[in-house]
Design a protein around this motif. Sequence first.
Motif, short mmCIF file in Angstrom:
data_model
loop_
_atom_site.label_atom_id
_atom_site.label_comp_id
_atom_site.label_asym_id
_atom_site.label_seq_id
_atom_site.Cartn_x
_atom_site.Cartn_y
_atom_site.Cartn_z
N ALA A 57 -5.80 -8.75 4.18
CA ALA A 57 -6.98 -8.06 3.66
C ALA A 57 -6.67 -7.35 2.35
CB ALA A 57 -7.51 -7.06 4.69
N ASP A 58 -7.70 -7.16 1.55
CA ASP A 58 -7.55 -6.43 0.28
C ASP A 58 -7.53 -4.93 0.49
OD1 ASP A 58 -7.95 -8.71 -1.79
OD2 ASP A 58 -9.62 -8.97 -0.39
N ALA A 59 -8.00 -4.48 1.63
CA ALA A 59 -8.05 -3.04 1.90
C ALA A 59 -7.96 -2.81 3.40
CB ALA A 59 -9.36 -2.45 1.37
N VAL A 60 -7.37 -1.68 3.75
CA VAL A 60 -7.35 -1.20 5.13
C VAL A 60 -8.00 0.17 5.13
CG1 VAL A 60 -5.96 -0.55 7.13
CG2 VAL A 60 -5.26 -2.49 5.70
N VAL A 85 4.82 8.23 5.91
CA VAL A 85 4.43 8.38 4.50
C VAL A 85 5.00 7.24 3.66
CG1 VAL A 85 4.75 9.81 2.43
CG2 VAL A 85 4.12 10.88 4.61
N GLU A 86 6.25 6.89 3.89
CA GLU A 86 6.87 5.80 3.12
C GLU A 86 6.17 4.47 3.39
OE1 GLU A 86 10.93 6.00 4.32
OE2 GLU A 86 11.38 7.76 3.07
N THR A 87 5.79 4.22 4.63
CA THR A 87 5.07 2.99 4.96
C THR A 87 3.72 2.96 4.26
OG1 THR A 87 6.12 2.73 7.12
CG2 THR A 87 3.97 1.71 6.84
N LEU A 88 2.99 4.05 4.32
CA LEU A 88 1.68 4.10 3.68
C LEU A 88 1.80 3.93 2.17
CD1 LEU A 88 0.20 7.01 5.80
CD2 LEU A 88 -0.80 4.72 5.62
N HIS A 89 2.82 4.57 1.59
CA HIS A 89 3.01 4.47 0.14
C HIS A 89 3.30 3.03 -0.28
CE1 HIS A 89 4.05 5.89 -3.87
NE2 HIS A 89 5.09 5.09 -3.83
N GLU A 90 4.15 2.35 0.49
CA GLU A 90 4.46 0.95 0.17
C GLU A 90 3.22 0.08 0.34
OE1 GLU A 90 7.42 -2.72 1.53
OE2 GLU A 90 7.71 -0.71 2.36
N ALA A 91 2.48 0.30 1.42
CA ALA A 91 1.27 -0.50 1.65
C ALA A 91 0.25 -0.28 0.55
CB ALA A 91 0.67 -0.15 3.01
N ALA A 92 0.13 0.97 0.08
CA ALA A 92 -0.84 1.29 -0.95
C ALA A 92 -0.50 0.65 -2.29
CB ALA A 92 -0.96 2.80 -1.11
N SER A 93 0.76 0.24 -2.46
CA SER A 93 1.14 -0.47 -3.69
C SER A 93 0.71 -1.94 -3.64
CB SER A 93 2.65 -0.37 -3.90
OG SER A 93 3.36 -1.14 -2.93
N ARG A 94 0.31 -2.41 -2.45
CA ARG A 94 -0.08 -3.81 -2.27
C ARG A 94 -1.58 -3.99 -2.11
NH1 ARG A 94 4.41 -5.96 2.16
NH2 ARG A 94 6.21 -4.81 1.32
N CYS A 116 0.97 9.44 -0.15
CA CYS A 116 0.80 8.12 0.47
C CYS A 116 0.08 7.12 -0.42
CB CYS A 116 0.02 8.25 1.78
SG CYS A 116 0.83 9.23 3.05
N GLY A 117 -0.55 7.61 -1.49
CA GLY A 117 -1.35 6.73 -2.34
C GLY A 117 -2.65 6.32 -1.68
N MET A 118 -3.13 7.12 -0.73
CA MET A 118 -4.36 6.78 -0.02
C MET A 118 -5.59 7.33 -0.72
SD MET A 118 -3.56 7.07 4.07
CE MET A 118 -3.18 8.84 4.09
#
Length: 269
Positions: A57-60, A85-94, A116-118
């Motif tokens: 998906a393009d977004a969660v 936080v690290e997981t969210l930050h990495e996901a938010a870069s994708r 987190c880049g959320m």
Amino acid sequence: MSTSPATAGPAPRLPRFEEFRAPPQWRAIDFISDLHLQASQPATCAAFEAHLLHTSADAVMILGDLFEAWVGDDARDGAFERGIVETLHEAASRRRIAFMAGNRDFLVGSELLGACGMTALPDPTVLLAFGERVLLTHGDALCLEDTAYQRFRAEVRTEAWRDAFLARPLAERRSIAERMREASRAHQAGQREELWADVDAAAAVQWMRATGTSVMVHGHTHRPGDQVLAPGFMRMVLTDWECDRGSQRAGVLRLSERGFERVAPATGS
């Protein structure tokens, strides 16, 4: 799936409805909620991480209760919280990761969102995507039969309560949150699950009429499924996640040009 009767009481004053317009290049949006992430449930955390990093998906969009409890953004430096936080930050870069607060994590603030880049997603929000208007909410504000909870919710969402609570030492806030969770578990243990308060149908339809939406997506109730609330008005309830106690319960609601579909979480394998 049951729902609160339309005669449960007068609907509350309409909230402010924000809008989120999906970029035209998006092809799919995932909705999840009620993960209740905590250090004692590593399998649930691993399933969440795998989906966040490997979904197509393009977004969660996380519609509340990402955490079992969140007592303030200064908690993000704990060992468990730092990993999330690290997981969210990495996901938010994708892909876009959007967060709507639930009843367990309404104290998430701008510091955590930034780390987190959320993207903050107000509750409620009208999503405009793939030619559809969809109403998104965590769901707790519509559980009107639980009057004690609604009084509590109104109190803790005030700026005065928030400031006073966050002024307490972190250890004290964690202790308070644990006592509140224990009280909640004891209350639920004394009731049959089918008697737990559910979204009020009349209030939900009122929200949808006001926003020109025919579908509402929410979590909170832990009663996943689809239900017609009134002619022309449907709700889609998200699955809560629990992968550590043998139940292996996790699910994703996806919206694309094909419409809504329920899919298993991505595994990356």
